[in-house]
Design an enzyme around this catalytic site. Structure first.
Site, PDB file in Angstrom:
ATOM      1  N   GLY A  27       1.320 -11.807  10.563  1.00 46.85           N
ATOM      2  CA  GLY A  27       1.851 -10.610   9.913  1.00 46.85           C
ATOM      3  C   GLY A  27       1.312  -9.342  10.537  1.00 46.85           C
ATOM      4  O   GLY A  27       1.054  -9.289  11.746  1.00 46.85           O
ATOM      5  N   SER A  28       1.076  -8.333   9.717  1.00 43.53           N
ATOM      6  CA  SER A  28       0.670  -7.008  10.209  1.00 43.53           C
ATOM      7  C   SER A  28      -0.579  -7.087  11.088  1.00 43.53           C
ATOM      8  O   SER A  28      -0.563  -6.706  12.252  1.00 43.53           O
ATOM      9  CB  SER A  28       0.421  -6.066   9.030  1.00 43.53           C
ATOM     10  OG  SER A  28      -0.087  -4.823   9.478  1.00 43.53           O
ATOM     11  N   ASP A  84      -4.504 -10.896   0.713  1.00 49.27           N
ATOM     12  CA  ASP A  84      -5.638 -11.224  -0.161  1.00 49.27           C
ATOM     13  C   ASP A  84      -5.267 -12.230  -1.235  1.00 49.27           C
ATOM     14  O   ASP A  84      -6.003 -13.177  -1.506  1.00 49.27           O
ATOM     15  CB  ASP A  84      -6.160  -9.953  -0.851  1.00 49.27           C
ATOM     16  CG  ASP A  84      -6.866  -9.005   0.096  1.00 49.27           C
ATOM     17  OD1 ASP A  84      -7.352  -9.472   1.146  1.00 49.27           O
ATOM     18  OD2 ASP A  84      -6.927  -7.801  -0.210  1.00 49.27           O
ATOM     19  N   GLN A  87      -5.000 -15.942   0.026  1.00 50.36           N
ATOM     20  CA  GLN A  87      -6.073 -16.567   0.805  1.00 50.36           C
ATOM     21  C   GLN A  87      -6.810 -17.671   0.055  1.00 50.36           C
ATOM     22  O   GLN A  87      -7.122 -18.723   0.627  1.00 50.36           O
ATOM     23  CB  GLN A  87      -7.072 -15.505   1.276  1.00 50.36           C
ATOM     24  CG  GLN A  87      -6.563 -14.639   2.407  1.00 50.36           C
ATOM     25  CD  GLN A  87      -7.627 -13.690   2.928  1.00 50.36           C
ATOM     26  OE1 GLN A  87      -8.819 -13.895   2.715  1.00 50.36           O
ATOM     27  NE2 GLN A  87      -7.194 -12.642   3.610  1.00 50.36           N
ATOM     28  N   HIS A 109     -10.718  -8.226   5.968  1.00 46.41           N
ATOM     29  CA  HIS A 109     -11.056  -7.504   4.743  1.00 46.41           C
ATOM     30  C   HIS A 109     -11.907  -8.440   3.916  1.00 46.41           C
ATOM     31  O   HIS A 109     -11.713  -9.653   3.931  1.00 46.41           O
ATOM     32  CB  HIS A 109      -9.771  -7.110   4.001  1.00 46.41           C
ATOM     33  CG  HIS A 109      -9.989  -6.440   2.675  1.00 46.41           C
ATOM     34  ND1 HIS A 109     -10.952  -5.463   2.482  1.00 46.41           N
ATOM     35  CD2 HIS A 109      -9.367  -6.600   1.481  1.00 46.41           C
ATOM     36  CE1 HIS A 109     -10.889  -5.047   1.219  1.00 46.41           C
ATOM     37  NE2 HIS A 109      -9.943  -5.731   0.595  1.00 46.41           N
ATOM     38  N   ASP A 192     -13.199   0.217   0.613  1.00 44.74           N
ATOM     39  CA  ASP A 192     -11.790   0.091   0.978  1.00 44.74           C
ATOM     40  C   ASP A 192     -10.905   0.157  -0.260  1.00 44.74           C
ATOM     41  O   ASP A 192      -9.907   0.890  -0.295  1.00 44.74           O
ATOM     42  CB  ASP A 192     -11.569  -1.231   1.723  1.00 44.74           C
ATOM     43  CG  ASP A 192     -10.169  -1.336   2.292  1.00 44.74           C
ATOM     44  OD1 ASP A 192      -9.884  -0.651   3.294  1.00 44.74           O
ATOM     45  OD2 ASP A 192      -9.348  -2.105   1.755  1.00 44.74           O
ATOM     46  N   GLU A 196      -8.285   3.263  -1.192  1.00 42.34           N
ATOM     47  CA  GLU A 196      -6.868   2.989  -1.442  1.00 42.34           C
ATOM     48  C   GLU A 196      -6.437   3.508  -2.804  1.00 42.34           C
ATOM     49  O   GLU A 196      -5.372   4.127  -2.947  1.00 42.34           O
ATOM     50  CB  GLU A 196      -6.612   1.481  -1.377  1.00 42.34           C
ATOM     51  CG  GLU A 196      -6.735   0.879   0.009  1.00 42.34           C
ATOM     52  CD  GLU A 196      -6.773  -0.627   0.000  1.00 42.34           C
ATOM     53  OE1 GLU A 196      -6.709  -1.219   1.091  1.00 42.34           O
ATOM     54  OE2 GLU A 196      -6.889  -1.238  -1.099  1.00 42.34           O
ATOM     55  N   GLU A 228       8.079  20.867   0.087  1.00 37.11           N
ATOM     56  CA  GLU A 228       6.762  21.437  -0.201  1.00 37.11           C
ATOM     57  C   GLU A 228       5.715  20.377  -0.550  1.00 37.11           C
ATOM     58  O   GLU A 228       4.544  20.504  -0.166  1.00 37.11           O
ATOM     59  CB  GLU A 228       6.863  22.449  -1.351  1.00 37.11           C
ATOM     60  CG  GLU A 228       7.557  23.737  -0.976  1.00 37.11           C
ATOM     61  CD  GLU A 228       6.839  24.484   0.143  1.00 37.11           C
ATOM     62  OE1 GLU A 228       5.593  24.405   0.227  1.00 37.11           O
ATOM     63  OE2 GLU A 228       7.530  25.134   0.950  1.00 37.11           O
TER      64      GLU A 228
END
Length: 334
Positions: A27-28, A84, A87, A109, A192, A196, A228
């Site tokens: 994945g990412s 996460d 896992q 992570h 982390d 977030e 704006e």
């Protein structure tokens, strides 16, 4: 105490040269680590589910993805890049039964290790290389000859070489070009999640929505409110990214700077800070982790309701229409 930062000269590739690395998930982060490590001369095996888009993507990039057991066989380093919430079960069912003494488990992570949803045996190394950026940036910066800064942590050193292996991984995926900052699983995980929730995602998105809704409720055009409170956020963030708050303030008008310095503290005030402290407490106690795991295991009902509400909000609808006219933007609509 000054932070310890490792660069390429501090992170030799030798611990992984001639060794096999398994990447669980394409994945990412998985695709970036797989491709960067392979381009750095490391033999990489990819584990992915047949028939999925990521399996197809891995194949298109020249990998021959297989199951987790096959990928892990003989691997010196096993990098887990799965979400996460997935896992814990996949570790229990497929990774743990195939782990061998002396292998190194790597994570991007610390969530599952820190909150003990995964508890590896004592005879394996447990390390982390956490890039401070999404996977597509990890890959694109590497291809440009640069890298994304990373964090390195060692939770368990069974072989006496865990840190060297982790640093070699960080070097191979490009992190050592930008710097690899030493930390712990606890520090990485808790900061982390806090970042977030309170700043990068939760804080910023709530601030954007509140500003947009305040202007629209006061009778201003939604399109003006979008420019704006949404569109121009990138301009400010880019300035901060380049040179911090001081450079941003140097670059804007004196009027804007005075408004920033005098009105900003009225928005993020003592009440806001108290709520941030409360949220940090929920993170460090494990309360948020339990809440998220329970939300996933019970079908994501609240998650999906909240997502759909925001996905269809006025600020999102206005933005989609305006972005269609911005030909210079590589528009991405979820």
């Amino acid at each position: 105490m000054a932070a310890k930062i490792y660069y390429e000269q501090d992170a030799p590739m030798a611990p992984l040269q001639g060794k096999k690395v398994a990447v669980i998930g394409f994945g990412s982060q998985g695709h970036a680590h797989s491709l960067n490590l392979r381009d750095s001369g490391i033999e990489v095996r990819v584990a992915e589910l047949p028939g999925t888009p990521n399996y197809k993507l891995a194949t298109e990039h020249g990998f021959k993805p297989g199951d987790i057991k096959t990928a892990m066989e003989g691997a010196a380093l096993i990098i887990v890049t799965l979400p996460d919430e997935l896992q814990g079960k996949i570790y229990k069912d497929q990774i743990a039964p195939n782990l061998k003494a002396g292998q190194t488990l790597g994570f991007c992570h610390g969530f599952n290790i820190h909150f003990k949803y995964i508890v590896p045996p004592k005879d394996v190394n447990v390390v982390m290389i956490a890039p401070k950026g999404p996977g597509h940036l990890v890959r694109s910066e590497y291809q440009k000859g640069g890298g994304v800064p990373c964090l390195v942590a060692v939770q368990q050193d069974a072989t006496g070489t865990a840190k060297q292996i982790a640093l070699a991984w960080g070097h191979g995926m490009g992190g050592a070009r930008a710097g690899i900052l030493e930390t712990t699983y606890k520090e990485e995980t808790e900061t982390d999640l806090f970042g977030e929730q309170c700043v990068l995602c939760g804080g910023l998105s709530s601030l954007i929505k509140a500003g947009f809704e305040t202007l629209v409720a006061a009778g201003y055009q939604p399109e003006i409110a979008y420019f704006e409170c949404v569109h121009e956020v990138k301009l400010i963030v880019d300035l901060i990214y380049q040179g911090g708050l001081s450079y941003m303030r140097y670059s804007i008008s004196n009027t804007a700077e005075y408004g920033d310095l005098t009105r900003g503290p009225r928005i993020v005030n003592d009440k806001t800070r108290a709520e941030m402290k409360k949220i940090l407490g929920e993170i460090t106690s494990g309360k948020f982790a339990k809440e998220w795991v329970n939300e996933f295991q019970t079908g994501l009902k609240n998650f999906n309701e909240l997502y759909e509400k925001d996905h269809n909000s006025q600020v999102e609808q206005v933005g989609r229409q305006l972005r269609k006219m911005m030909k210079w933007i590589d528009v991405k609509e979820a």
